[in-house]
Design an enzyme around this catalytic site. Structure first.
Site, short mmCIF file in Angstrom:
data_model
loop_
_atom_site.label_atom_id
_atom_site.label_comp_id
_atom_site.label_asym_id
_atom_site.label_seq_id
_atom_site.Cartn_x
_atom_site.Cartn_y
_atom_site.Cartn_z
N ASP A 1 0.82 -1.22 0.00
CA ASP A 1 0.00 0.00 0.00
C ASP A 1 0.85 1.26 0.00
O ASP A 1 0.64 2.19 -0.78
CB ASP A 1 -0.97 0.01 1.19
C1 LIG Z 1 7.40 16.27 14.81
C2 LIG Z 1 7.13 15.20 13.85
C3 LIG Z 1 6.34 14.12 14.45
C4 LIG Z 1 6.09 13.02 13.48
C5 LIG Z 1 5.43 11.95 14.19
C6 LIG Z 1 5.24 10.74 13.35
C7 LIG Z 1 4.96 9.61 14.25
C8 LIG Z 1 4.32 8.46 13.59
C9 LIG Z 1 3.53 7.73 14.57
C10 LIG Z 1 2.66 6.80 14.26
C11 LIG Z 1 2.50 6.30 12.87
C12 LIG Z 1 1.08 6.10 12.48
C13 LIG Z 1 1.07 5.82 10.99
C14 LIG Z 1 -0.26 5.86 10.41
C15 LIG Z 1 -0.76 4.66 9.66
C16 LIG Z 1 0.14 3.49 9.57
C17 LIG Z 1 -0.59 2.18 9.59
C18 LIG Z 1 0.34 1.14 9.04
O1 LIG Z 1 1.43 0.98 9.56
N1 LIG Z 1 -0.04 0.48 7.98
C19 LIG Z 1 0.86 -0.41 7.27
C20 LIG Z 1 0.26 -1.77 7.17
O2 LIG Z 1 -0.97 -1.77 6.46
C21 LIG Z 1 -1.44 -3.04 6.11
O3 LIG Z 1 -0.38 -3.63 5.42
C22 LIG Z 1 -0.64 -4.81 4.77
C23 LIG Z 1 -1.74 -4.56 3.79
O4 LIG Z 1 -1.99 -5.62 3.00
C24 LIG Z 1 -2.92 -4.20 4.53
O5 LIG Z 1 -3.97 -4.09 3.64
C25 LIG Z 1 -2.61 -2.90 5.19
O6 LIG Z 1 -3.71 -2.48 5.89
C26 LIG Z 1 1.10 0.20 5.91
O7 LIG Z 1 1.82 -0.69 5.13
C27 LIG Z 1 1.83 1.50 6.03
C28 LIG Z 1 1.30 2.60 5.58
C29 LIG Z 1 1.95 3.94 5.63
C30 LIG Z 1 2.94 4.20 6.73
C31 LIG Z 1 3.61 5.53 6.59
C32 LIG Z 1 3.09 6.51 7.54
C33 LIG Z 1 3.76 7.82 7.31
C34 LIG Z 1 3.17 8.81 8.24
C35 LIG Z 1 3.97 10.07 8.22
C36 LIG Z 1 3.56 10.92 9.37
C37 LIG Z 1 3.93 12.32 9.23
C38 LIG Z 1 3.04 13.15 10.09
C39 LIG Z 1 3.19 14.57 9.92
C40 LIG Z 1 4.27 15.17 10.67
C41 LIG Z 1 4.37 16.62 10.65
#
Ligand SMILES: CCCCCCCC/C=C\CCCCCCCC(=O)N[C@@H](CO[C@@H]1OC[C@@H](O)[C@H](O)[C@H]1O)[C@H](O)/C=C/CCCCCCCCCCCCC
Ligand SMILES: O=c1ccn([C@@H]2O[C@H](COP(=O)(O)OP(=O)(O)O)[C@@H](O)[C@H]2O)c(=O)[nH]1
Length: 397
Positions: free
Chosen positions: A236
């Site tokens: 994804d």
């Molecule tokens: C001062 C800056 C602070 C920044 C703080 C960031 C801290 C992050 C904390 C928590 C992270 C939460 C992330 C949100 C969603 C992630 C859910 C996830 O991990 N999903 C993964 C798995 O999904 C399944 O995978 C298998 C598939 O077949 C299934 O169908 C799926 O459901 C997925 O692969 C990952 C997705 C994206 C992850 C990247 C997240 C990036 C977020 C960036 C944050 C920036 C915030 C803004 C800061 C200013």
């Protein structure tokens, strides 16, 4: 001595700035969530026909809610769609269930594909690949087995699909479910995860979680189709990255995804979160630092120490006020995402919230120290960058 004082102040300033950034994230999530979620579709222009959607449902095994969840796909209010069920194993009990639904709704265009094509290590991609090749329409909805739809969810997703957009996804959330695990899941998805998800969508950072995603097929074909992402477990994230690298927009729709798996217990939920954390750390190693720091209890402790160094403020008082304000922001955000009455009372929320906030950093540490990823019947190891390798043959469950 002087360098030590400088480093001490340096750390204190770093914690303080990070803490301020987290409050900004809280505020953005609350205001953006209020503005963006749950707004009713404007009347659809009946002169412009809506494009067809091929819904791909990868299935593996059954759970007590699977029948009712799948049934919601047969009763949707959308003029042109087909449902393509995929099952890897011809002995999978999901086959019987799909057949009975197809008999119950003969007017709905639905097909079942049995057997995976081995295009990579990702079993979900392998499972979906045949259906993807057979899809008739120009838009594809990838929808995980535990998702429940409302009648108008497809309409809602399609109205965010502009000419510049290749991907519209639903922000993960949950249906109302009984018991502590149901409360915990709702609290996690409605606070800690949605806070980041909404902020990331607001500032257009890729945070796509592929449990319910509407894709423009021509754009996906241009980047190699589904099979190009079979080497990753987090297909994804990489799919969305490939779209944004080519200038496509990706966005959330107004309805959060209603996860409603019939398997709802604390252990499996925590195992799922740990698996996801491992994926994030392998894809984006900076997360080793920022993810624990973004936790209420951790950044609160760091900021309390920092304000004591910088402004001589009381550590304990600051920490308690920090936790109270964080808790209130989380309650507000959860209420916005739920958009109706919550299935638990305030006391349950306090207990669930404290449990989530205290266990979050611990689960993250567990994820860091155990490199193996177990996903359903298979075990994997990830390389830095996110490429996966299957390390043990498939277990028969
Ligand atoms: C001062 C800056 C602070 C920044 C703080 C960031 C801290 C992050 C904390 C928590 C992270 C939460 C992330 C949100 C969603 C992630 C859910 C996830 O991990 N999903 C993964 C798995 O999904 C399944 O995978 C298998 C598939 O077949 C299934 O169908 C799926 O459901 C997925 O692969 C990952 C997705 C994206 C992850 C990247 C997240 C990036 C977020 C960036 C944050 C920036 C915030 C803004 C800061 C200013
Ligand atoms: O070996 C597998 C593992 C998963 N899936 C499908 O991939 C989707 C997501 O699986 P799961 O719910 O286990 O993933 P999570 O959301 O927990 O990451 C579901 O539709 C599963 O049926 C699959 O087809 N084969």
């Amino acid at each position: 001595m002087v360098p030590m004082i400088y480093s001490l102040y340096g750390f204190a300033i770093f914690f303080f700035i990070f803490w301020c950034a987290m409050w900004l994230i809280h505020l953005v999530a609350i205001f953006y969530g209020k503005y963006r979620l749950h707004n009713k579709p404007t009347a659809i222009d009946s002169d412009v026909p809506l494009p067809g959607i091929s819904i791909i449902k990868p299935l593996m095994g059954v759970d007590p809610n699977l029948f009712t969840n799948l049934e919601t796909f047969f009763t949707m209010n959308y003029p042109k769609y087909e449902i393509l069920f995929c099952v890897e194993d011809d002995t999978d009990p999901a086959i019987m269930l799909v057949n009975s639904l197809m008999e119950k709704y003969p007017k709905v265009d639905a097909k079942l594909f049995i057997g995976a094509s081995l295009v990579g290590v990702n079993p979900k991609i392998n499972n979906m690949n045949k259906a993807y090749d057979a899809a008739s329409y120009e838009f594809i909805l990838i929808s995980d087995s535990g998702i429940k739809m409302k009648e108008d969810t497809l309409l809602d997703m399609m109205r965010f699909m502009s000419d510049k957009t290749a991907l519209v996804h639903q922000m993960p959330f949950t249906c109302d479910r009984d018991g502590f695990a149901g409360t915990l899941e709702k609290i996690y998805f409605g606070t800690a995860q949605s806070r980041i998800y909404l902020t990331a969508d607001f500032i257009r950072i890729n945070c796509h979680t592929g449990m319910s995603a509407l894709l423009r097929k021509s754009a996906l074909d241009d980047i190699g189709g589904l099979q190009a992402f079979g080497c990753y477990l987090a297909e994804d994230f990489f799919m969305a990255k490939a779209f944004t690298d080519r200038g496509w927009r990706i966005t959330i729709c107004s309805q959060p995804a209603l996860q409603n798996s019939g398997i709802c217990n604390v252990n499996s939920f925590q195992a799922r979160l740990t698996r996801w954390a491992k994926l994030r750390v392998a894809m984006l190693p900076l997360f080793i630092l920022v993810e624990p720091l973004s936790e209420c209890m951790v950044i609160g402790a760091g900021a309390s120490w920092a304000v004591n160094i910088l402004f001589k403020w009381d550590v304990l008082g600051f920490y308690l006020v920090h936790i109270l304000l964080w808790f209130i922001c989380d309650w507000i955000l959860l209420s916005i995402i739920q958009n109706g009455s919550l299935p638990f009372n305030k006391f349950d929320f306090v207990v669930g919230w404290l449990f989530r906030e205290c266990s979050g950093p611990y689960l993250f540490l567990l994820a860091l120290f155990d490199p193996e990823i177990r996903w359903r019947s298979r075990i994997y190891r990830l390389e830095w960058g996110g490429i996966a390798q299957e390390i043990k043959p498939r277990l028969k469950l």
